[in-house]
Design an enzyme around this catalytic site. Structure first.
Site, PDB file in Angstrom:
ATOM      1  N   ASP A 241       0.877  -1.170   0.000  1.00 59.29           N
ATOM      2  CA  ASP A 241       0.000   0.000   0.000  1.00 59.29           C
ATOM      3  C   ASP A 241       0.921   1.229   0.000  1.00 59.29           C
ATOM      4  O   ASP A 241       1.478   1.599   1.035  1.00 59.29           O
ATOM      5  CB  ASP A 241      -0.873  -0.050   1.257  1.00 59.29           C
ATOM      6  CG  ASP A 241      -1.789   1.164   1.382  1.00 59.29           C
ATOM      7  OD1 ASP A 241      -1.611   2.136   0.615  1.00 59.29           O
ATOM      8  OD2 ASP A 241      -2.676   1.143   2.260  1.00 59.29           O
ATOM      9  N   LYS A 273      -2.360  12.138  -2.160  1.00 52.48           N
ATOM     10  CA  LYS A 273      -1.350  12.520  -1.155  1.00 52.48           C
ATOM     11  C   LYS A 273      -0.110  13.022  -1.904  1.00 52.48           C
ATOM     12  O   LYS A 273      -0.216  14.008  -2.631  1.00 52.48           O
ATOM     13  CB  LYS A 273      -1.059  11.333  -0.237  1.00 52.48           C
ATOM     14  CG  LYS A 273      -2.303  10.779   0.484  1.00 52.48           C
ATOM     15  CD  LYS A 273      -1.899   9.778   1.531  1.00 52.48           C
ATOM     16  CE  LYS A 273      -2.912   8.749   1.903  1.00 52.48           C
ATOM     17  NZ  LYS A 273      -4.068   9.098   2.632  1.00 52.48           N
TER      18      LYS A 273
HETATM   19  N1  PLP Z   1      -3.650   3.425   3.022  1.00 52.33           N
HETATM   20  C1  PLP Z   1      -2.779   4.214   3.676  1.00 52.33           C
HETATM   21  C2  PLP Z   1      -1.374   3.727   3.876  1.00 52.33           C
HETATM   22  C3  PLP Z   1      -3.188   5.466   4.135  1.00 52.33           C
HETATM   23  O1  PLP Z   1      -2.322   6.245   4.807  1.00 52.33           O
HETATM   24  C4  PLP Z   1      -4.522   5.876   3.921  1.00 52.33           C
HETATM   25  C5  PLP Z   1      -5.033   7.188   4.380  1.00 52.33           C
HETATM   26  O2  PLP Z   1      -4.564   7.882   5.169  1.00 52.33           O
HETATM   27  C6  PLP Z   1      -5.387   5.017   3.253  1.00 52.33           C
HETATM   28  C7  PLP Z   1      -4.921   3.807   2.816  1.00 52.33           C
HETATM   29  C8  PLP Z   1      -6.829   5.377   3.054  1.00 52.33           C
HETATM   30  O3  PLP Z   1      -6.999   6.334   2.098  1.00 52.33           O
HETATM   31  P1  PLP Z   1      -8.422   7.054   1.916  1.00 52.33           P
HETATM   32  O4  PLP Z   1      -8.550   8.019   3.006  1.00 52.33           O
HETATM   33  O5  PLP Z   1      -8.338   7.666   0.563  1.00 52.33           O
HETATM   34  O6  PLP Z   1      -9.456   5.960   1.948  1.00 52.33           O
END
Ligand code: PLP
Length: 478
Positions: A241, A273
């Site tokens: 991720d 981001k």
């Molecule tokens: N994965 C990681 C590593 C994140 O830091 C975040 C959000 O902060 C997400 C997933 C989730 O993203 P979203 O807020 O777009 O659903």
């Protein structure tokens, strides 16, 4: 005086909106004013380009487009096909990925798509096989029961929350923590770094179906080649991720062992981001998972958002330009300058520094909780968020850490000298703030005391610092 294109576009849009609901137009204008005024150090936020923002306000928003390019459940999707195919093409080219799925509405949704694809690919279930080839009418109630039993309770190994992992990597507040049997790997208690031998040991003991790497609050690089070797040694699917650091991968700051795309079976990300696109998510994968990934909608996603996919295409086109690599490098240079500035002034940082876009300050050295520090900084015009540190004695609500990141300020044009000034402002606030007490005199983890004159002075200095780096300089709302 004739206005430039951006000012004309945003002014006209606000005029049209104001005629229907003036309070919304006012709130949009106020949001720009607030963002212009705040020293934004939230590691997960950025400022999308005017082209990306404008791409989201149009007729694509009206279109249903379930399915994938060329295979839709709705008629009249030829223009949606164009933008979805373009976004996927830019994503494949930018990241060197075999396949890209650009429909996820957010990072959480992208992870759900990935989890489903891995389960469908890996779980040995005759009932699932039948369901996949659409022989659903042949499935008995017992088949469906077996399918549910087999898909649930699979094993996932991910980074622990207090070491910087994300909720969606198998933690209870998210569905992943309810459907997977999860175990976490942490970081070394002395160095704060991922200990690959410990990850390998945990993988050998637990034998996960999925090994997840990626983080929200880990300030260092992860070696994805080693993580893939660990996954292979136990037959796990390796998922990364890269929501936080996708911009650093796109900008070729993270290459070789630190670029997840050649090493992982499947990579998920957000687009808003460090990648600086519209709010949304994306999945990149090896060819063998592509078919399952493309089932994301309607398996776990609502209908695609064509206006956002169009904006992803624009932002990804921007990220393919040479100046994006320069931007990505400046994000890291700035984070390192900020870290050095804090260390020089006596701050304590998790892992002692950073090699990505974020810095995690352990504010217990200032005698504060993360919550007290976050609020005191906010009073002083500095926007951050509190975050757990490894083995945090204050838990996930009060925390002992403050997470700061540089993608947004770097987009505004601030450089390393301004990061040193920013470190001075942060240090001033944290060293002048004292923990407060409850009405009965017991120590409070939320209350704090900060002289208003100090907060005002820092807020003024922050505003002066920002005034040299106007946000959206070409946008004049009048
Ligand atoms: N994965 C990681 C590593 C994140 O830091 C975040 C959000 O902060 C997400 C997933 C989730 O993203 P979203 O807020 O777009 O659903």
């Amino acid at each position: 005086m004739s206005l430039n294109a951006e000012s004309t576009a945003f002014r006209s849009a606000l005029e049209v909106i104001r005629a229907v609901e003036p309070r919304v137009a006012d709130a949009i204008g106020a949001e720009l004013a607030d963002q212009r005024e705040s020293l934004k150090l939230i590691a997960s936020e950025n400022y999308a380009s005017p082209a990306t923002l404008l791409t989201m306000g149009n007729w694509f928003s009206d279109k249903y487009a379930e399915g994938t390019v060329g295979r839709r459940f709705y008629a009249g999707c030829q223009n949606v096909d164009t933008v979805e195919a373009l976004a996927a093409e830019h994503a494949r080219e930018l990241f060197g990925a075999a396949h890209a799925y650009v429909q996820p509405h957010s990072g959480i949704d992208a992870n759900l798509v990935a989890f489903w694809a891995i389960l469908a690919d890996r779980v040995e279930s005759p009932a699932l096989k039948k369901a996949q080839v659409r022989q659903v009418n042949d499935l008995t109630e017992a088949d469906w029961f077996a399918l549910r039993r087999e898909l649930g309770n699979q094993r996932m190994l991910g980074m622990s929350l207090d070491a910087g992992g994300h909720l969606t990597h198998g933690f209870r507040p998210n569905i992943s923590g309810k459907m997977f049997d999860q175990r976490s790997y942490g970081t070394d208690p002395v160095t704060g770094l991922v200990d690959y031998d410990k990850v390998a040991e945990a993988a050998r003991e637990f034998k996960p179906l999925i090994l997840v790497a990626g983080y929200s609050a880990y300030p260092r690089k992860v070696n994805f080649r080693i993580m893939r070797e660990i996954a292979d040694s136990v037959g796990a699917t390796f998922m990364v991720d890269m929501a936080h650091f996708a911009g650093l991968v796109a900008g070729k700051v993270f290459t070789g062992d630190f670029d997840p795309v050649p090493h992982a079976h499947i990579v998920t990300t957000t687009t808003h981001k460090s990648l600086r696109g519209p709010r949304g998510g994306m999945v990149l994968c090896q060819p063998e998972l592509a078919d399952q990934v493309d089932r994301g909608c309607p398996m776990v996603l609502g209908g695609p958002l064509p206006h956002v996919m169009a904006a992803k295409a624009v932002a990804l086109a921007e990220a393919r330009r040479p100046d994006f690599a320069d931007y990505a490098q400046r994000i890291v240079d700035n984070a390192q300058a900020l870290a050095e500035g804090l260390l020089r002034r006596g701050g304590t940082l998790v892992t002692g520094g950073t090699d990505n876009h974020l810095v995690l300050i352990d504010v217990s050295g200032y005698g504060l909780t993360g919550r007290q520090a976050e609020q005191a900084l906010l009073d002083s015009g500095i926007v951050t968020n509190r975050n757990s540190v490894p083995q945090d004695p204050n838990g996930a609500w009060y925390t002992s850490g403050i997470r700061i990141g540089t993608p947004a300020l770097t987009s505004r044009g601030l450089g390393t000298a301004q990061m040193d000034e920013t470190a001075e402002l942060i240090h001033t606030v944290l060293s002048q703030t004292k923990p407060g007490a409850n009405p009965d005199g017991t120590p409070s983890k939320a209350k704090y005391v900060l002289d208003a004159a100090v907060a005002d002075r820092v807020a003024k200095q922050a505003s002066d610092l920002l005034s040299g780096y106007p946000l959206y300089p070409a946008v004049d709302l009048g």
